[in-house]
Write a protein that holds these residues in place. Structure first.
Motif, short mmCIF file in Angstrom:
data_model
loop_
_atom_site.label_atom_id
_atom_site.label_comp_id
_atom_site.label_asym_id
_atom_site.label_seq_id
_atom_site.Cartn_x
_atom_site.Cartn_y
_atom_site.Cartn_z
N ARG A 26 0.84 -1.21 0.00
CA ARG A 26 0.00 0.00 0.00
C ARG A 26 0.87 1.26 0.00
NH1 ARG A 26 -3.59 -2.58 4.66
NH2 ARG A 26 -5.15 -3.73 3.41
N PHE A 27 1.96 1.22 0.78
CA PHE A 27 2.87 2.36 0.83
C PHE A 27 3.49 2.62 -0.53
CE2 PHE A 27 7.37 3.62 1.16
CZ PHE A 27 7.21 4.91 1.65
N TYR A 28 3.96 1.56 -1.20
CA TYR A 28 4.60 1.75 -2.50
C TYR A 28 3.60 2.16 -3.58
CZ TYR A 28 8.89 -0.05 -0.48
OH TYR A 28 10.00 -0.20 0.30
N ASP A 29 2.35 1.82 -3.40
CA ASP A 29 1.32 2.33 -4.29
C ASP A 29 1.14 3.82 -4.08
OD1 ASP A 29 -0.89 2.83 -5.89
OD2 ASP A 29 -2.32 1.85 -4.52
N ARG A 30 0.97 4.25 -2.82
CA ARG A 30 0.80 5.68 -2.53
C ARG A 30 2.01 6.50 -2.96
NH1 ARG A 30 -1.07 3.48 2.40
NH2 ARG A 30 0.90 4.07 3.42
N SER A 31 3.19 5.89 -2.92
CA SER A 31 4.42 6.59 -3.30
C SER A 31 4.64 6.62 -4.80
CB SER A 31 5.62 5.93 -2.62
OG SER A 31 5.46 5.91 -1.22
N GLY A 32 3.81 5.91 -5.55
CA GLY A 32 3.96 5.88 -7.01
C GLY A 32 5.06 4.97 -7.49
N VAL A 33 5.53 4.07 -6.62
CA VAL A 33 6.62 3.17 -6.99
C VAL A 33 6.09 1.89 -7.63
CG1 VAL A 33 8.51 1.75 -6.08
CG2 VAL A 33 8.18 4.08 -5.24
N LEU A 34 5.06 1.32 -7.05
CA LEU A 34 4.51 0.05 -7.55
C LEU A 34 2.99 0.13 -7.47
CD1 LEU A 34 5.34 -2.78 -8.58
CD2 LEU A 34 5.19 -3.59 -6.22
N ALA A 35 2.40 0.66 -8.52
CA ALA A 35 0.94 0.83 -8.54
C ALA A 35 0.26 -0.47 -8.95
CB ALA A 35 0.56 1.94 -9.51
N PRO A 36 -0.89 -0.81 -8.37
CA PRO A 36 -1.62 -2.02 -8.77
C PRO A 36 -2.16 -1.88 -10.19
CG PRO A 36 -2.92 -0.71 -7.24
CD PRO A 36 -1.57 -0.07 -7.30
N ALA A 37 -2.43 -3.04 -10.80
CA ALA A 37 -3.00 -3.02 -12.15
C ALA A 37 -4.44 -2.54 -12.13
CB ALA A 37 -2.91 -4.41 -12.76
N ARG A 38 -5.13 -2.81 -11.02
CA ARG A 38 -6.54 -2.41 -10.91
C ARG A 38 -6.87 -2.14 -9.46
NH1 ARG A 38 -11.62 -4.69 -9.99
NH2 ARG A 38 -13.30 -3.71 -11.21
N VAL A 39 -7.69 -1.12 -9.23
CA VAL A 39 -8.21 -0.81 -7.90
C VAL A 39 -9.73 -0.83 -7.98
CG1 VAL A 39 -8.30 0.86 -6.02
CG2 VAL A 39 -6.19 0.60 -7.34
N ASP A 40 -10.36 -1.64 -7.14
CA ASP A 40 -11.81 -1.72 -7.14
C ASP A 40 -12.39 -0.36 -6.76
OD1 ASP A 40 -14.55 -2.16 -5.95
OD2 ASP A 40 -14.12 -4.21 -6.64
N PRO A 41 -13.22 0.23 -7.62
CA PRO A 41 -13.74 1.58 -7.34
C PRO A 41 -14.65 1.66 -6.12
CG PRO A 41 -14.86 0.62 -9.23
CD PRO A 41 -13.75 -0.31 -8.88
N VAL A 42 -15.21 0.54 -5.70
CA VAL A 42 -16.12 0.52 -4.56
C VAL A 42 -15.39 0.22 -3.26
CG1 VAL A 42 -18.17 -0.55 -3.55
CG2 VAL A 42 -18.05 -0.15 -6.03
N THR A 43 -14.60 -0.87 -3.28
CA THR A 43 -13.93 -1.32 -2.05
C THR A 43 -12.53 -0.75 -1.89
OG1 THR A 43 -12.97 -3.28 -3.10
CG2 THR A 43 -15.21 -3.49 -2.21
N GLY A 44 -11.94 -0.27 -2.99
CA GLY A 44 -10.56 0.20 -2.94
C GLY A 44 -9.54 -0.92 -2.91
N TYR A 45 -9.98 -2.16 -3.13
CA TYR A 45 -9.08 -3.31 -3.06
C TYR A 45 -8.14 -3.30 -4.26
CZ TYR A 45 -7.63 -7.82 -1.25
OH TYR A 45 -6.91 -8.83 -0.68
#
Length: 367
Positions: A26-45
């Motif tokens: 989650r930290f590396y996603d927020r930092s822009g280092v390793l973003a997920p391929a998809r984020v569920d728009p409802v749950t944020g998963y």
């Protein structure tokens, strides 16, 4: 679960496959280092692809060895360019080795404070006489002469596991040089007064020996060349923490890294009619020159009195620096050199492309 999600890995699955924790992902996603391929728009998963497993493992490995976040991001961006990643790894390893040497020196000092009589640090080095002379020449010009700053009136000698590093600064410039050699003892440091450094340089000109023996004790440094010893008493000051700037020069990739011919730039700087402007600092007037890029991206002198003079256009590099200081940093000016900096108001480094341990850092002048 949708059909798309069935082809993806959950954040928990990627955590198990990579060795990173869910919170780290989650930290590396927020930092822009390793973003997920998809984020569920409802749950944020978060969901990841199979192709993201190896990059995540790379992040985990770099995290374990303490690579800074910016370095991890740079390594990921260049993971298909092995030479770039190896350069980042080498720079980080040097930082770790520097930190370990710092810790050893500080622990030795702490031990001596606890039990001064029992703990007497003595380290012996054997160095090339010519290499040590060249290192002294590479840093001597940067020794400070301000009587209000006696801590800068010497050359720091730092013993490392496989050699010695020399450092000098007068606040406006920093010079670093390194000599490899044989070391017997623990890493220690000593701040040599400039008078002793000049005597040492004269001693190193003696014929009859290829090597110099250096013995660093708690209260003295003795250098012997061709059977002639020179003993100096170190200054009792704590040298400034130059390593913050040093790590910046050895770590992150600079915005500009410009190879140039040292002899050609020295000739241009000493030619009649070189464009200069004058700036006063602490009551002393200095000549200032400006460096820019031509249409081919090569380094050249530009007019410091003009605006947007660099041939590359208004956005091209244009940095001003004290002419005398730049000449000192060039040294003899022989061979290919590299200029590194991040912008017109950032410190600039002059180094040889084949030696990461020796360089000069100059502070720019605002025009």
């Amino acid at each position: 679960m949708t059909a798309v999600e069935s082809e993806l890995r959950s954040i928990g699955e990627l955590a198990r496959a990579s060795g990173l924790t869910v919170s780290a992902l989650r930290f590396y996603d927020r930092s822009g280092v390793l973003a997920p391929a998809r984020v569920d728009p409802v749950t944020g998963y978060r969901w990841y692809t199979e192709e993201q497993v190896d990059p995540a493992r790379l992040v985990a490995g770099l995290r374990r060895v303490g690579m800074p976040l910016a370095g991890i991001a740079e390594a990921l961006r260049n993971r298909h360019r092995p030479a770039e990643v190896h350069r980042l790894l080498d720079a980080h390893l040097r930082r770790l080795e520097d930190g370990l040497a710092d810790a050893r020196r500080e622990l030795s000092r702490i031990r001596s404070l606890i039990d001064p009589e029992e703990t007497i640090v003595t380290t012996r080095l054997v160095l090339s006489r010519s290499d040590l002379a060249a290192a002294v020449d590479a840093v001597r010009f940067a020794v400070g002469a301000d009587p209000d700053l006696p801590v800068l009136s010497g050359v720091l000698l730092e013993v490392e596991p496989d050699g010695v590093r020399l450092v000098a600064t007068d606040r406006h410039r920093l010079a670093v040089a390194r000599v490899g050699g044989t070391v017997d003892g623990t890493p220690v440091s000593a701040l040599l007064p400039v008078a002793a450094v000049d005597e040492l340089r004269a001693l190193l000109d003696l014929d009859g020996a290829d090597s110099a023996e250096v013995v660093v004790a708690t209260d003295r440094v003795t250098v012997t060349v061709a059977g002639r010893p020179l003993t100096a008493v170190p200054l009792l000051y704590d040298f400034p923490d130059y390593r913050r700037l040093l790590r910046a020069q050895l770590g992150d990739v600079p915005a500009y890294r410009i190879p140039f011919d040292g002899a050609a730039l020295r000739a241009a700087l000493t030619a009649d009619g070189v464009p200069v402007c004058h700036r006063a600092h602490e009551g002393v007037e200095h000549e200032v020159v400006a460096l820019g890029l031509d249409g081919r991206g090569e380094l050249r002198l530009v007019d410091p009195n003009g605006a947007g003079d660099a041939a590359g256009g208004a956005d091209a590099l244009r940095v001003a620096v004290n002419r005398e200081y730049l000449l000192d940093a060039l040294g003899s000016g022989d061979g290919q050199l590299v200029l590194e900096l991040d912008g017109p108001i950032a410190p600039l480094a002059v180094r040889r492309p084949d030696d990461a341990h020796a360089f000069s850092v100059l502070m720019p002048v605002r025009l």
